[in-house]
Design an enzyme around this catalytic site. Structure first.
Site, PDB file in Angstrom:
ATOM      1  CD  GLU A  85      -1.241  -2.326   2.167  1.00  0.00           C
ATOM      2  OE1 GLU A  85      -2.033  -3.112   2.708  1.00  0.00           O
ATOM      3  OE2 GLU A  85       0.001  -2.454   2.259  1.00  0.00           O
ATOM      4  CB  CYS A 111      -0.494  -2.824   8.882  1.00  0.00           C
ATOM      5  SG  CYS A 111       0.486  -1.447   8.228  1.00  0.00           S
TER       6      CYS A 111
END
Length: 158
Positions: A85, A111
């Site tokens: 990401e 996360c």
């Protein structure tokens, strides 16, 4: 002569399948993660987990977190790699592409650190396949109003 009719994937399945191809570039020894940022059915940026440009990859140096027996989802700061990401966000920034109001597709749930970055970058929807042991991320998304969906794929997909 009739030809067999193939089932065309919907947009979510289409983009999620692409994340599995992106994940194949990963150099992480523990997990291969792929992510793409999409807006209006167009891919804006892609990312996979791996070391920053110019640094040796984990496949060359070994994994410190693995050597220390650190469980998945803990002590991210010891890892030499960036998350998929993060690399997708950075790629968009380097190319001057706004990801405001986009959707992130990822082979694994983000996360909490990536969740905060995605929120600040203006991502409004997150679609993921596999789970990640970080409940705070989902709390952050909920609080920010980001739509989160888990897309369980069949065995031959992602």
């Amino acid at each position: 002569m009739m030809t067999a009719v193939r089932e065309r994937p919907d947009w979510d399945h289409y983009f999620m399948e692409i994340t599995s191809v992106v994940a194949k570039r990963s150099t992480c020894l523990r997990r291969q993660i792929g992510a793409i940022l999409v807006k209006e059915k167009h891919i804006l940026a892609t990312g996979y987990n791996g070391a920053p440009k110019g640094l040796a990859h984990c496949v060359e140096t070994g994994c410190l977190r693995q050597q220390l027996g650190i469980p998945s989802g803990e002590r991210h700061e010891l890892c030499r790699a960036l998350h998929a990401e993060q690399n997708a966000i950075i790629q968009a920034a380097n190319l001057g592409v706004s990801i405001q109001d986009s959707t992130l597709y990822s082979t694994t749930a983000p996360c909490s650190l990536c969740a905060k970055m995605l929120i600040n970058a203006g991502v409004v929807r997150v679609v993921f396949s596999g789970e990640y042991p970080d409940e705070r991320a989902m709390d952050f998304f909920r609080e920010a109003g980001v739509v989160v969906e888990q897309l369980k794929l069949e065995n031959n997909e992602v």
